[in-house]
Design an enzyme around this catalytic site. Structure first.
Site, PDB file in Angstrom:
ATOM      1  CG  ASP A 193      74.599  35.523  51.127  1.00 45.47           C
ATOM      2  OD1 ASP A 193      73.527  34.920  50.820  1.00 45.47           O
ATOM      3  OD2 ASP A 193      75.366  36.131  50.089  1.00 45.47           O
ATOM      4  NE  ARG A 194      69.515  38.878  48.651  1.00 45.66           N
ATOM      5  CZ  ARG A 194      68.236  38.532  48.001  1.00 45.66           C
ATOM      6  NH1 ARG A 194      68.037  37.521  47.382  1.00 45.66           N
ATOM      7  NH2 ARG A 194      67.557  39.867  47.763  1.00 45.66           N
ATOM      8  CB  THR A 202      88.150  51.220  24.278  1.00 38.88           C
ATOM      9  OG1 THR A 202      87.885  51.483  22.934  1.00 38.88           O
ATOM     10  CG2 THR A 202      87.358  49.833  24.780  1.00 38.88           C
ATOM     11  NE  ARG A 219      86.947  39.012  50.379  1.00 41.54           N
ATOM     12  CZ  ARG A 219      87.225  39.993  50.994  1.00 41.54           C
ATOM     13  NH1 ARG A 219      88.535  40.547  51.542  1.00 41.54           N
ATOM     14  NH2 ARG A 219      86.189  40.970  51.359  1.00 41.54           N
TER      15      ARG A 219
END
Length: 276
Positions: A118-119, A194, A16
């Site tokens: 971004d980090r 499951t 995004r």
């Protein structure tokens, strides 16, 4: 002199676009869109990011929400851009008012060459807003943990995000369904179907891993005024933080949620660069 210059912040994520609007240091609001085509980006840029252009884009793409741009936002604002997806980032670099921020331009010491911008932005945004030392947990396409102290990187970890883990089980195994999930309602740990077994395995192991990392962080930065802060961000950040604090009620006062850390980091970068 007070800086009230209107400007846009854009962080190009893996799935995004994250938009923010400022007047100088004042936060006006944010929104998110899917990645846009070159033609759509060109239309926004050549028309100065006006509300009318956003309206026309939203009309053409039902999945694109028209943002409520602040009334004081001027046409052709500065665009401060950080991107982790080169092709999508290239769309916005042609704008005359764009200012591209790379990871090595973020005021963070002890970084390494492949550290994602971004980090770096989220860590600086958290440190400048909530204080150092701080651990940022970003629950996006990838789940990242990034820790810093005294405006320097301590280190971190990267693993597939919750949605990516569900997608991987579906894509790489025969017969397993693609499931949705709800972190607000955890399944039975010892599943008898499951679908519940997949959900249990992914969600409980994700939360257990986060508990282990956060506990280790506090063991290193847990005393007095230097107590390590923990801030969650990203799409799954609020839900992960909420699930953890339901499991560990004593953590509720020690964990924060802030979806806009990357914007605070871009604001720091703009302030530093415009003051030079």
């Amino acid at each position: 002199m007070v800086d009230d210059t209107p400007w846009l912040a854009l962080v190009v994520g893996n799935s995004r676009l994250h938009w923010g609007s400022f007047a100088g240091a004042q936060w006006l609001g944010g929104w998110h869109t899917p990645h846009l085509t070159s033609a759509q980006g060109h239309a926004l840029m050549t028309q100065g990011f006006t509300p009318q252009t956003w309206t026309s884009l939203a009309a053409a793409r039902p999945e694109l929400d028209e943002p409520e741009l602040p009334p004081m936002m001027a046409d052709f604002p500065e665009l401060w851009l950080a991107s982790v997806v080169q092709a999508q980032g290239d769309v916005w670099r042609t704008y005359a008012q764009s200012r591209v921020v790379r990871a090595d331009q973020v005021p963070l010491g002890h970084g390494y060459p492949t550290l994602g911008v971004d980090r770096a932005l989220a860590l600086v945004g958290a440190g400048e807003t909530y204080g150092w030392p701080v651990l940022v947990v970003d629950g996006g396409t990838a789940l990242t943990l990034t820790a810093g102290a005294e405006q320097r990187l301590v280190g971190g970890a990267i693993l597939p995000g919750v949605r990516s883990q569900f997608r991987a089980l579906h894509d790489y195994t025969d017969g397993l369904p693609l499931l949705s999930y709800d972190l607000a309602h955890l399944p039975p740990r010892w599943a008898t179907s499951t679908a519940e077994a997949m959900t249990s395995g992914i969600l409980y192991s994700q939360l257990a891993g986060l508990r282990d990392f956060i506990t280790d962080w506090w063991q290193g930065y847990g005393q007095g005024q230097r107590a390590g802060r923990v801030v969650f961000t990203g799409g799954d950040g609020p839900a992960l933080a909420s699930a953890l604090t339901r499991q560990n009620p004593a953590w509720a006062t020690s964990i924060r949620v802030d979806p806009d850390l990357m914007f605070w980091g871009l604001r720091v970068c703009r302030q530093r660069q415009t003051q030079q």
